[in-house]
Scaffold this motif. Sequence first.
Motif, PDB file in Angstrom:
ATOM      1  N   PRO A 144      77.259  -4.777  79.260  1.00 21.58           N
ATOM      2  CA  PRO A 144      76.713  -4.789  80.625  1.00 21.58           C
ATOM      3  C   PRO A 144      75.187  -4.763  80.628  1.00 21.58           C
ATOM      4  O   PRO A 144      74.556  -4.273  79.693  1.00 21.58           O
ATOM      5  N   ASP A 145      74.626  -5.253  81.693  1.00 18.54           N
ATOM      6  CA  ASP A 145      73.174  -5.297  81.851  1.00 18.54           C
ATOM      7  C   ASP A 145      72.592  -3.878  81.840  1.00 18.54           C
ATOM      8  O   ASP A 145      73.118  -2.977  82.497  1.00 18.54           O
ATOM      9  N   ALA A 146      71.539  -3.690  81.046  1.00 16.99           N
ATOM     10  CA  ALA A 146      70.813  -2.414  80.974  1.00 16.99           C
ATOM     11  C   ALA A 146      71.703  -1.245  80.571  1.00 16.99           C
ATOM     12  O   ALA A 146      71.477  -0.109  80.972  1.00 16.99           O
ATOM     13  N   TYR A 147      72.731  -1.527  79.764  1.00 13.43           N
ATOM     14  CA  TYR A 147      73.645  -0.464  79.333  1.00 13.43           C
ATOM     15  C   TYR A 147      73.010   0.348  78.207  1.00 13.43           C
ATOM     16  O   TYR A 147      72.557  -0.200  77.210  1.00 13.43           O
ATOM     17  N   ASP A 148      72.987   1.667  78.380  1.00 11.20           N
ATOM     18  CA  ASP A 148      72.459   2.555  77.345  1.00 11.20           C
ATOM     19  C   ASP A 148      73.569   2.911  76.371  1.00 11.20           C
ATOM     20  O   ASP A 148      74.667   3.300  76.787  1.00 11.20           O
ATOM     21  N   PHE A 149      73.284   2.812  75.084  1.00 12.72           N
ATOM     22  CA  PHE A 149      74.303   3.051  74.060  1.00 12.72           C
ATOM     23  C   PHE A 149      74.876   4.461  74.149  1.00 12.72           C
ATOM     24  O   PHE A 149      74.158   5.436  74.275  1.00 12.72           O
ATOM     25  N   VAL A 150      76.203   4.524  74.104  1.00 14.28           N
ATOM     26  CA  VAL A 150      76.933   5.782  74.019  1.00 14.28           C
ATOM     27  C   VAL A 150      77.901   5.648  72.849  1.00 14.28           C
ATOM     28  O   VAL A 150      78.559   4.617  72.704  1.00 14.28           O
ATOM     29  N   VAL A 151      77.968   6.671  71.997  1.00 17.36           N
ATOM     30  CA  VAL A 151      78.916   6.623  70.872  1.00 17.36           C
ATOM     31  C   VAL A 151      80.323   6.410  71.438  1.00 17.36           C
ATOM     32  O   VAL A 151      80.766   7.167  72.300  1.00 17.36           O
ATOM     33  N   PRO A 152      81.006   5.357  70.981  1.00 16.10           N
ATOM     34  CA  PRO A 152      82.331   5.054  71.551  1.00 16.10           C
ATOM     35  C   PRO A 152      83.421   5.984  71.017  1.00 16.10           C
ATOM     36  O   PRO A 152      84.151   5.654  70.081  1.00 16.10           O
ATOM     37  N   LYS A 153      83.543   7.130  71.640  1.00 12.92           N
ATOM     38  CA  LYS A 153      84.569   8.095  71.225  1.00 12.92           C
ATOM     39  C   LYS A 153      85.952   7.708  71.740  1.00 12.92           C
ATOM     40  O   LYS A 153      86.961   8.026  71.134  1.00 12.92           O
ATOM     41  N   GLN A 154      85.976   7.023  72.888  1.00 11.78           N
ATOM     42  CA  GLN A 154      87.242   6.637  73.517  1.00 11.78           C
ATOM     43  C   GLN A 154      87.237   5.129  73.784  1.00 11.78           C
ATOM     44  O   GLN A 154      86.342   4.625  74.464  1.00 11.78           O
ATOM     45  N   PHE A 236      89.274   9.054  81.756  1.00  8.46           N
ATOM     46  CA  PHE A 236      89.284   9.370  80.335  1.00  8.46           C
ATOM     47  C   PHE A 236      87.922   9.172  79.669  1.00  8.46           C
ATOM     48  O   PHE A 236      87.810   9.239  78.452  1.00  8.46           O
ATOM     49  N   ASP A 237      86.900   8.907  80.480  1.00  7.39           N
ATOM     50  CA  ASP A 237      85.550   8.718  79.961  1.00  7.39           C
ATOM     51  C   ASP A 237      85.542   7.667  78.850  1.00  7.39           C
ATOM     52  O   ASP A 237      85.028   7.888  77.749  1.00  7.39           O
ATOM     53  N   ILE A 238      86.116   6.512  79.160  1.00  7.84           N
ATOM     54  CA  ILE A 238      86.238   5.414  78.192  1.00  7.84           C
ATOM     55  C   ILE A 238      84.870   4.789  77.931  1.00  7.84           C
ATOM     56  O   ILE A 238      84.089   4.574  78.855  1.00  7.84           O
ATOM     57  N   ASN A 239      84.598   4.468  76.658  1.00  5.67           N
ATOM     58  CA  ASN A 239      83.298   3.913  76.272  1.00  5.67           C
ATOM     59  C   ASN A 239      83.325   2.413  75.990  1.00  5.67           C
ATOM     60  O   ASN A 239      82.302   1.747  76.094  1.00  5.67           O
ATOM     61  N   ILE A 240      84.483   1.893  75.593  1.00  4.66           N
ATOM     62  CA  ILE A 240      84.644   0.450  75.375  1.00  4.66           C
ATOM     63  C   ILE A 240      86.041   0.053  75.853  1.00  4.66           C
ATOM     64  O   ILE A 240      87.014   0.765  75.603  1.00  4.66           O
ATOM     65  N   LEU A 241      86.120  -1.056  76.564  1.00  5.64           N
ATOM     66  CA  LEU A 241      87.406  -1.617  76.988  1.00  5.64           C
ATOM     67  C   LEU A 241      87.749  -2.786  76.073  1.00  5.64           C
ATOM     68  O   LEU A 241      86.893  -3.633  75.807  1.00  5.64           O
ATOM     69  N   THR A 242      88.984  -2.840  75.586  1.00  9.99           N
ATOM     70  CA  THR A 242      89.414  -3.915  74.689  1.00  9.99           C
ATOM     71  C   THR A 242      90.639  -4.619  75.246  1.00  9.99           C
ATOM     72  O   THR A 242      91.570  -3.963  75.718  1.00  9.99           O
ATOM     73  N   MET A 243      90.636  -5.944  75.189  1.00  9.38           N
ATOM     74  CA  MET A 243      91.824  -6.712  75.562  1.00  9.38           C
ATOM     75  C   MET A 243      92.005  -7.878  74.597  1.00  9.38           C
ATOM     76  O   MET A 243      91.028  -8.374  74.016  1.00  9.38           O
ATOM     77  N   ILE A 244      93.252  -8.311  74.447  1.00 13.57           N
ATOM     78  CA  ILE A 244      93.539  -9.517  73.656  1.00 13.57           C
ATOM     79  C   ILE A 244      93.749 -10.660  74.631  1.00 13.57           C
ATOM     80  O   ILE A 244      94.522 -10.558  75.586  1.00 13.57           O
ATOM     81  N   ASN A 245      93.032 -11.742  74.401  1.00 10.70           N
ATOM     82  CA  ASN A 245      93.031 -12.875  75.324  1.00 10.70           C
ATOM     83  C   ASN A 245      94.063 -13.910  74.882  1.00 10.70           C
ATOM     84  O   ASN A 245      93.763 -14.831  74.142  1.00 10.70           O
ATOM     85  N   ILE A 269      81.080  -0.489  81.329  1.00  9.55           N
ATOM     86  CA  ILE A 269      81.143  -0.290  79.872  1.00  9.55           C
ATOM     87  C   ILE A 269      81.274  -1.620  79.134  1.00  9.55           C
ATOM     88  O   ILE A 269      81.687  -2.623  79.717  1.00  9.55           O
ATOM     89  N   PRO A 270      80.956  -1.649  77.838  1.00  5.05           N
ATOM     90  CA  PRO A 270      81.155  -2.858  77.046  1.00  5.05           C
ATOM     91  C   PRO A 270      82.636  -3.263  76.992  1.00  5.05           C
ATOM     92  O   PRO A 270      83.528  -2.415  77.095  1.00  5.05           O
ATOM     93  N   PHE A 271      82.856  -4.550  76.818  1.00  7.72           N
ATOM     94  CA  PHE A 271      84.182  -5.148  76.935  1.00  7.72           C
ATOM     95  C   PHE A 271      84.427  -6.035  75.712  1.00  7.72           C
ATOM     96  O   PHE A 271      83.760  -7.050  75.537  1.00  7.72           O
ATOM     97  N   LEU A 272      85.361  -5.630  74.845  1.00 10.69           N
ATOM     98  CA  LEU A 272      85.688  -6.398  73.635  1.00 10.69           C
ATOM     99  C   LEU A 272      86.866  -7.310  73.912  1.00 10.69           C
ATOM    100  O   LEU A 272      87.955  -6.843  74.278  1.00 10.69           O
ATOM    101  N   VAL A 273      86.666  -8.607  73.739  1.00  5.31           N
ATOM    102  CA  VAL A 273      87.729  -9.602  73.945  1.00  5.31           C
ATOM    103  C   VAL A 273      88.134 -10.153  72.581  1.00  5.31           C
ATOM    104  O   VAL A 273      87.309 -10.738  71.867  1.00  5.31           O
TER     105      VAL A 273
END
Length: 278
Positions: A144-154, A236-245, A269-273
């Motif tokens: 995301p635009d101007a997203y500050d890094f957060v350790v992806p715990k979830q 759940f304070d999610i840090n990265i969202l992941t989906m399979i395309n 949050i960041p989004f992993l595809v």
Amino acid sequence: MRHHILLPTDFSDNSWSAILYALKLYANEPCTFYLLHTWSFKNPTSRTYITSSFIDLNKEETKQDLINLKAKAKTESTNSDHKFKIIYSTEPLLNTIKNTIKEFKITLVIMGTKGATGAKEFLFGSNTVNIINKIRLCPVLIVPDAYDFVVPKQIAFPTDFNRFYGDELNPLLELTKLYNSKIQVVHVNVKDGLTEKQSYNLAMLKAYLEDHPSSINWKPNFGSKEQAIIDFIDEFDINILTMINYKHSFIESFLNEPVIQKIGFHTIIPFLVIPEFE
């Protein structure tokens, strides 16, 4: 293991945010980062006749911008085992990315949600949508635009259990190893129970994730699936969202949806595809 990460850039603040996120996400890993820019001539003036020397000057200025960006990224890196390479091309962006992935064995593409002129009312810029839909050679991480890094715990992984996942989960598992992240599988209940096929896929998914921190979560479908996932990210304070395309997947239903009100989580949050294996 050395990671080979492609960072497409148009020199916008949005693409710089994605570069910074990549450097911090892989701060403790040996990496080669490839800064890629594809150049096409845009007439900045009302001049109807443009000389070749004027175009050449524009090209040279853009190449220098890429060199300067490499120096800036090196300054931001805190890892001496981070290497940086620049790729300059006048070919179309999609073709250049595909060729670069093959040539340099790229393991991940990290990019911003939109370009320099990205209008805020759109879900993703057209380049981003194209890359998600047409790049099937490796995963793409959208920042995301101007997203500050957060350790992806979830890390959230929504699924309808209609599909068996095998090696397609490897990019997700590799990501969790960076910070020993927990995978939060989430299923939005559309019906009261699971079919026999869904139950089997759930059992196989549990077995596949057995050696990794994970949990299975069930969300009632009170509104839309989109809203259920947004609520889950918040709860759940999610840090990265992941989906399979894959074809007919949940992701396919919203990728071309332009209105932010339909899907709001892309700004959070960041989004992993991850592309499906064909």
